[in-house]
Each structure stands twice: as structure tokens, then as C-alpha cells.
Design a protein around this motif. Sequence first.
Motif, short mmCIF file in Angstrom:
data_model
loop_
_atom_site.label_atom_id
_atom_site.label_comp_id
_atom_site.label_asym_id
_atom_site.label_seq_id
_atom_site.Cartn_x
_atom_site.Cartn_y
_atom_site.Cartn_z
N LEU A 24 0.82 -1.40 0.18
CA LEU A 24 -0.07 -0.12 0.15
C LEU A 24 0.68 1.24 -0.06
O LEU A 24 1.74 1.42 0.82
CB LEU A 24 -0.98 -0.10 1.32
N THR A 25 0.72 2.29 -0.79
CA THR A 25 1.22 3.25 -1.07
C THR A 25 0.43 4.60 -1.29
O THR A 25 0.87 5.68 -0.87
CB THR A 25 2.57 3.40 -2.31
N LYS A 26 -0.69 4.36 -1.91
CA LYS A 26 -1.66 5.37 -2.11
C LYS A 26 -2.99 4.99 -1.52
O LYS A 26 -3.75 4.15 -1.90
CB LYS A 26 -2.02 5.59 -3.52
N LEU A 27 -3.29 5.99 -0.59
CA LEU A 27 -4.47 5.76 0.25
C LEU A 27 -5.45 6.91 0.28
O LEU A 27 -5.28 7.96 0.32
CB LEU A 27 -4.33 5.77 1.74
N GLY A 28 -6.90 6.45 -0.42
CA GLY A 28 -7.79 7.45 -0.63
C GLY A 28 -8.68 8.11 0.72
O GLY A 28 -8.66 7.05 1.54
N VAL A 29 -8.88 9.03 0.86
CA VAL A 29 -9.72 9.50 2.23
C VAL A 29 -10.79 10.29 1.66
O VAL A 29 -10.74 11.34 0.91
CB VAL A 29 -8.89 10.18 3.00
N LEU A 72 -1.54 10.36 0.56
CA LEU A 72 -3.02 10.43 0.78
C LEU A 72 -3.62 11.10 -0.65
O LEU A 72 -3.17 12.27 -0.95
CB LEU A 72 -3.32 11.08 2.07
N VAL A 73 -4.75 10.48 -1.01
CA VAL A 73 -5.47 11.02 -2.06
C VAL A 73 -6.91 11.65 -1.57
O VAL A 73 -7.53 10.67 -1.09
CB VAL A 73 -5.53 10.26 -3.18
N LEU A 74 -7.11 12.81 -1.63
CA LEU A 74 -8.19 13.32 -0.78
C LEU A 74 -9.37 13.56 -1.84
O LEU A 74 -9.28 13.94 -2.75
CB LEU A 74 -7.89 14.63 -0.12
N ALA A 75 -10.63 13.18 -1.31
CA ALA A 75 -11.99 13.58 -2.10
C ALA A 75 -12.86 14.06 -0.92
O ALA A 75 -13.09 13.57 -0.04
CB ALA A 75 -12.18 12.22 -2.59
N THR A 76 -13.56 15.17 -1.69
CA THR A 76 -14.37 16.03 -0.33
C THR A 76 -16.01 15.72 -0.87
O THR A 76 -16.19 15.51 -2.01
CB THR A 76 -14.32 17.43 -0.61
N ASN A 95 -20.94 9.36 -3.46
CA ASN A 95 -20.73 8.35 -4.42
C ASN A 95 -19.54 9.08 -5.34
O ASN A 95 -19.07 8.18 -5.97
CB ASN A 95 -22.25 8.06 -5.05
N GLN A 96 -19.90 10.31 -5.76
CA GLN A 96 -18.99 10.90 -6.79
C GLN A 96 -17.65 10.96 -6.18
O GLN A 96 -16.58 10.58 -6.78
CB GLN A 96 -19.66 12.35 -6.98
N ALA A 97 -17.46 11.19 -4.82
CA ALA A 97 -16.21 11.14 -4.44
C ALA A 97 -15.48 9.76 -4.24
O ALA A 97 -14.36 9.63 -4.70
CB ALA A 97 -16.33 11.62 -2.94
N ALA A 98 -16.15 8.88 -4.27
CA ALA A 98 -15.85 7.42 -4.20
C ALA A 98 -15.43 7.02 -5.60
O ALA A 98 -14.45 6.36 -5.81
CB ALA A 98 -16.78 6.56 -3.56
N HIS A 99 -16.14 7.40 -6.48
CA HIS A 99 -15.82 7.20 -7.97
C HIS A 99 -14.53 7.79 -8.45
O HIS A 99 -13.38 7.28 -9.23
CB HIS A 99 -16.90 7.61 -8.90
N ALA A 100 -14.25 9.17 -7.74
CA ALA A 100 -13.34 9.84 -8.20
C ALA A 100 -11.85 9.15 -7.62
O ALA A 100 -10.67 9.37 -8.29
CB ALA A 100 -13.48 11.24 -7.53
N LEU A 101 -11.99 8.43 -6.53
CA LEU A 101 -10.83 7.79 -5.91
C LEU A 101 -10.36 6.35 -6.69
O LEU A 101 -9.28 6.29 -6.61
CB LEU A 101 -10.98 7.68 -4.44
N ILE A 102 -11.28 5.92 -7.12
CA ILE A 102 -11.24 4.49 -7.50
C ILE A 102 -10.00 4.06 -8.51
O ILE A 102 -9.19 3.22 -8.28
CB ILE A 102 -12.32 3.89 -8.39
N SER A 103 -9.75 4.98 -9.30
CA SER A 103 -8.75 4.80 -10.33
C SER A 103 -7.23 5.25 -9.78
O SER A 103 -5.99 5.36 -10.63
CB SER A 103 -8.86 5.38 -11.58
N ILE A 114 -20.01 3.39 -0.58
CA ILE A 114 -18.58 3.64 -0.76
C ILE A 114 -18.01 1.91 -0.56
O ILE A 114 -17.34 1.85 -1.91
CB ILE A 114 -17.85 3.87 0.56
N VAL A 115 -18.53 1.15 0.13
CA VAL A 115 -18.30 -0.36 0.05
C VAL A 115 -18.98 -0.89 -1.46
O VAL A 115 -17.73 -1.64 -1.84
CB VAL A 115 -18.81 -1.03 0.99
N ASN A 116 -19.94 -0.47 -1.91
CA ASN A 116 -20.42 -1.11 -3.04
C ASN A 116 -19.68 -0.64 -4.21
O ASN A 116 -19.28 -1.49 -5.20
CB ASN A 116 -22.04 -0.84 -3.19
N ILE A 117 -19.36 0.49 -4.44
CA ILE A 117 -18.57 1.13 -5.50
C ILE A 117 -17.00 0.55 -5.42
O ILE A 117 -16.65 0.07 -6.50
CB ILE A 117 -18.60 2.63 -5.21
N SER A 118 -16.54 0.29 -4.22
CA SER A 118 -15.09 -0.31 -3.98
C SER A 118 -15.09 -1.53 -4.40
O SER A 118 -14.17 -2.37 -4.97
CB SER A 118 -14.71 0.06 -2.58
N ALA A 119 -16.07 -2.32 -4.05
CA ALA A 119 -16.03 -3.83 -4.15
C ALA A 119 -16.28 -4.16 -5.64
O ALA A 119 -15.55 -4.94 -5.99
CB ALA A 119 -17.30 -4.40 -3.49
#
Length: 312
Positions: A168-173, A200-204, A212-220, A240-245
Motif C-alpha cells: 500500500l502506497t496510495k490511500l484515498g480519504v 493520501l489522495v483526498l476527495a471531499t 458516491n461521486q467522491a468514491a468514484h473519483a478515488l477508484i482509479s 462506498i463499499v459497494n462502489i469499491s467492491a
Amino acid sequence: MNIQRLLQFCFRFRILVGFVALLSMLYMNISFAASQKEVRVSIIQIVEHPELDATRQGILDVLKQSEHTIHIDFQSAQGNSALATQIAQQFVGTSPNVMVGIGTTATQALISANQRYAIPIVFSSVSDPIGSKIVKDLKHPEGVVTGVSNFIDPALQFDLFKKILPKLTKLGVIYNPGEANSVALVEQMKQVATQKGLELVLATANTTANVNQAAHALISQVQAIFINNDNTALSAFDSIVNISAKNKIPVFCSGIDMINHGALATIGANQYMVGQQTGKMILEILAGKSPQDIPVAFPEKTEIQIKSDDEP
């Protein structure tokens, strides 16, 4: 004549004895009523989600042990700071014995509404009591405010995440910049992340509708997502869990109850126990202790939960 006087004396004595007995009964009733005095505790919760709900339940279970008859007035601000302000003003108008803020924004609303009054305030699940300007001194809180923080050192959290995901090197928040506690936590995480070799990669997300939009922005961009005591993100944790899964991105969380909602691993305070700590403070104040004499408390226990292979 002497007999007549004696009879009169006995009659008057009986009346006197009866009167004394009546006074004794009244005194006993008044004393009993005083011992059973009804008090009012007003609780505002910034939003309802499993972690804060567990905190509230811990408070309520402890308050049941009180010798007083406690009337509970509970309201949720539904994640709306303006509504929190209205609720706080309503609470102050009813002059409760103690006001309780579950969450930073809820507590700040109570303090603002209470400026011209001196109603004791007990906070619960506030990550950064000093940074959010709720108190200035943790050991000797000023004014009428004290409470229990749910702060957990980010270093402990990052160590766990890297143990589970060594590469792990990049963690989304995901966090709400309108929540003072979340802003403070992000700043603390930034400092620790560098030391732990994490970016840390931040999404507000200002509202749950934006999560949902924030989660989608982090995925890639990240290898995992972390939700750290942000009430907006926690309220939409299932999304968040559904999108991430779907994208095979694990989700970490600071709330131990969120393991049942799909988190890969959690490390944090037992929120029910935080509520119990808070409830005990409330009882101390109802017994006559000043909030100034009760230091701010922190979680008595940190717990780690890791999802087993057979869990969905």
C-alpha cells in the motif's frame, strides 16, 4: 372537675399527636419526591449512523442507572448544521439539567446557543476537542463543557493497513470539509502518512449525496480507501463499499462496527463504551459536580476488527 379537665387534655393531646403525625407524613412524601426528582437531559446527534447510534445507546444505558427520573429529549440534526443550530436553540429554551452533543458539529451548536447561559454541556465522539475549539485545556476544561473524545492515533491505523496490504502506497480519504473534526483529522493524517511512506489522495463530500461521486473519483487513483470518523462519509458507508467492491478496492474504517458493513479492517474506539464513559460524566454532573472538575476523557479501549474470509 378534675376529670373533665383531664378528658379535655387527652382530647387536645390526641389532636396534637395527630397533627404531628400528619406533618411527619408530609415531610416523608416531600423527601421521597425530592429523591425521585425528575431531571431533563437533552441530546443532539449530528447524524444517525451505526457508530454514533452505538454511542447514544451507551449513554442511555448508563443513564438508566440514575437515582433520578431522567426525561430524555433526543433529536437528530440529519447531517444538517443549520438544523443542528435550531435544535440547540430549542434545547436551551427548555433549560435542561444537562445538554449532550454527539459529534463535533452538534456540540459546537450547543456551545453557540448556550453562550448567554450556563447549562452544563457534555460532548461525545469528538475527535479533536481543542482543534474544533470546544475546549482549550483537556485536563482543566473551562466554562461548562467537558466530554469524551474518540480520537485514535493515525499512526496506529496506518500501521495496521500496511500490515494487511504491504504494498500500500496510495490511500484515498473521503471527508466533509465542513466538519471541523474531519479537517483536523486530515491534517494529522497528512503528517503521519509521510512518515509511513503513504500518499493520501483526498476527495471531499459536503453531503451524503456527494459521497458516491467522491468514491468514484478515488477508484482509479488509490489502492485502498479510508474513512476516518467523518460523519458524512459514514452515513453513506454502504455506498462506498459497494462502489469499491465492484472495483476490487478495499475499504478501511475507524469505526469497529463498520466491519459488519463491508470494511476490510477497522481500528478505533468502541463507540458503545465511549457512550458509557459519557453517560458516567453526565451522572457526575447531575450529582452536583462541575464540568470544570471533569477532565476530557479518551477511549478506554482501542479495538481491531478484520473481516474474515467467510464474510461477504
